[in-house]
Design a protein around this motif. Structure first.
Motif, PDB file in Angstrom:
ATOM      1  N   PHE A   1      -6.336   6.719   5.727  1.00  0.00           N
ATOM      2  CA  PHE A   1      -5.422   5.633   6.089  1.00  0.00           C
ATOM      3  C   PHE A   1      -5.271   5.595   7.606  1.00  0.00           C
ATOM      4  CE2 PHE A   1      -4.187   7.419   2.004  1.00  0.00           C
ATOM      5  CZ  PHE A   1      -4.114   6.306   1.179  1.00  0.00           C
TER       6      PHE A   1
ATOM      7  N   VAL B   1      -0.333   5.165  -0.830  1.00  0.00           N
ATOM      8  CA  VAL B   1      -0.254   6.264   0.136  1.00  0.00           C
ATOM      9  C   VAL B   1       0.508   7.448  -0.463  1.00  0.00           C
ATOM     10  CG1 VAL B   1       0.611   6.959   2.404  1.00  0.00           C
ATOM     11  CG2 VAL B   1      -0.372   4.672   2.096  1.00  0.00           C
TER      12      VAL B   1
ATOM     13  N   GLN C   1       0.800  -1.222   0.000  1.00  0.00           N
ATOM     14  CA  GLN C   1       0.000   0.000   0.000  1.00  0.00           C
ATOM     15  C   GLN C   1       0.836   1.276   0.000  1.00  0.00           C
ATOM     16  OE1 GLN C   1      -3.129   0.050  -0.528  1.00  0.00           O
ATOM     17  NE2 GLN C   1      -3.466  -2.164  -0.348  1.00  0.00           N
TER      18      GLN C   1
END
Length: 423
Positions: free
Chosen positions: A88, A15, A11
């Motif tokens: 997030f 991000v 991820q």
């Protein structure tokens, strides 16, 4: 989106892309405690100067762990006339990545842990699958150790050196070894040098030597017979693996580095401790001097905005009674405010403010960003002609930049990161 060590590497590009595309970023942190000595009320004396407040927070709060970091990116879509968000929720824990990584100690405050447990906080995600990290000094030391090991292994010299930069000269490393361990270390170093020198002398081009660590932490040397091309390939593979391991050890700090290098506006709520912990854990130890802290913060986060300070300042002060994040969000849902429309990007979870997930860092970051854009657009109503959407570049919000709210100080409402504080 929950991010732990199990999905962090996958991820991370997502991000970084979200950060790069955003108009601004909202952050929030959850900690293992607030004060290791006096109560937080006592710690924040109403007669403190900014210098005294900073010294108290540094002395009594930095041994706690920031173990959940929330990040919510906001990007305005002109066509849809709404903000597209990506949230997030990072779980962070300084697990030693290998035997050379720092084995950190930290403090827990029972009241804080009990509070988070009652909020449903998942401590297993922190301690079992938290994302490791290194600050800049720890990363540099590990790089030095790798270069020193590689230089010595290649048999170039019996002297240890550390790597400073591609353009810098080598300098001797002077390790600090306890007196009661010096004989033991000298013996081990001698044996290691003897093995490598003997191998380089007897088989200058026919072997590849490396040290590996087994799953049960036992170390052994593996000597492989190779030709010159194979030896070079193994050295390249080894160097790539070492670099990958180091990047893994740096871990979550790469997210903070991406935020810093983006120079985007970073929004937080009552964010003094968030800023201090973020710099302390992921960049470097905090300086003793307040002015040095201001300069350091400006380097790491060039533009910050504190929504608690914004809500405590005119024209909001006259119409907002409570500036605690949850109460502030509720008040901003009512006239004279008109919250902008927001939409979660595809593949990202949507938050329902009617239900609420307070004290989950990702959700609190989202609420913080929502409060900011609602207040910013309200300021737009005073412009001529009125503006229904106020961008983060607008002069109307610039008076709030780089000022951190100071709790319970009678005459000094904020810490001014760009200059002298109020007297």
């Amino acid at each position: 989106m929950d991010i732990t060590w199990s999905n962090f590497k996958k991820q991370l590009p997502v991000v970084c892309q979200a950060i790069a595309e955003a108009d601004f970023l909202a952050i929030d942190g959850e900690f293992s405690g607030i004060s290791d000595g006096p109560s937080f009320t006592t710690l924040t004396n109403s007669l403190d100067t900014p210098e005294e407040r900073y010294e108290k927070l540094k002395a009594h709060s930095m041994e706690f762990l920031l173990f959940q970091f929330g990040l919510c990116t906001f990007k305005y879509d002109d066509v849809k006339a709404k903000y597209i968000i990506k949230s997030f929720n990072f779980y962070i824990f300084p697990r030693p990545f290998n035997r050379n990584s720092p084995d950190k100690k930290f403090v827990c405050q029972s009241s804080s842990i009990d509070f988070l447990a009652n909020q449903g906080f998942d401590f297993n995600k922190v301690f079992r699958d938290g994302i490791p990290y290194l600050n800049q000094e720890e990363e540099r030391l590990l790089r030095d150790q790798q270069e020193e090991k590689r230089y010595h292994t290649n048999g170039a010299s019996t002297t240890c050196y550390m790597y400073i930069s591609p353009d810098a000269s080598r300098a001797p490393v002077v390790p600090v070894i306890p007196d009661d361990q010096k004989d033991f270390i000298d013996k081990i170093v001698y044996q290691r040098k003897l093995i490598y020198q003997t191998m380089n002398w007897k088989f200058p081009r026919g072997t590849h030597v490396e040290t590996v660590e087994s799953p049960n932490n036992e170390r052994r040397m593996i000597i492989t017979k190779v030709d010159e091309d194979e030896r070079k390939n193994k050295e390249i593979q080894k160097k790539v693996k070492e670099q990958e391991d180091l990047n893994n050890a740096v871990g979550f700090s790469r997210v903070i580095q991406a935020i810093s290098s983006s120079s985007k506006l970073v929004v937080g709520h009552n964010m003094m401790l968030d800023i201090m912990h973020t710099i302390h854990q992921f960049y470097c130890q905090l300086p003793n001097d307040l002015e040095e802290f201001k300069s350091l913060t400006n380097c790491v986060f060039p533009r910050v905005l504190d929504t608690k300070l914004m809500a405590s300042t005119q024209p909001f002060k006259a119409i907002i009674s409570h500036t605690v994040l949850a109460e502030l969000e509720k008040r901003l849902q009512m006239p004279p405010f008109n919250p902008p429309k927001v939409e979660s990007a595809e593949g990202f979870p949507s938050y329902d403010t009617a239900v609420g997930q307070l004290h989950e860092a990702g959700y609190d970051a989202y609420i913080t960003g929502l409060c900011f854009i609602t207040m910013a657009d309200y300021l737009g109503s005073f412009l001529s002609p009125p503006q229904t959407h106020v961008s983060v570049q607008s002069d109307v919000i610039s008076p709030f930049f780089n000022k951190l709210f100071l709790m319970r100080i009678t005459d000094i409402p904020y810490l001014n990161l760009d200059g002298p504080d109020c007297k």
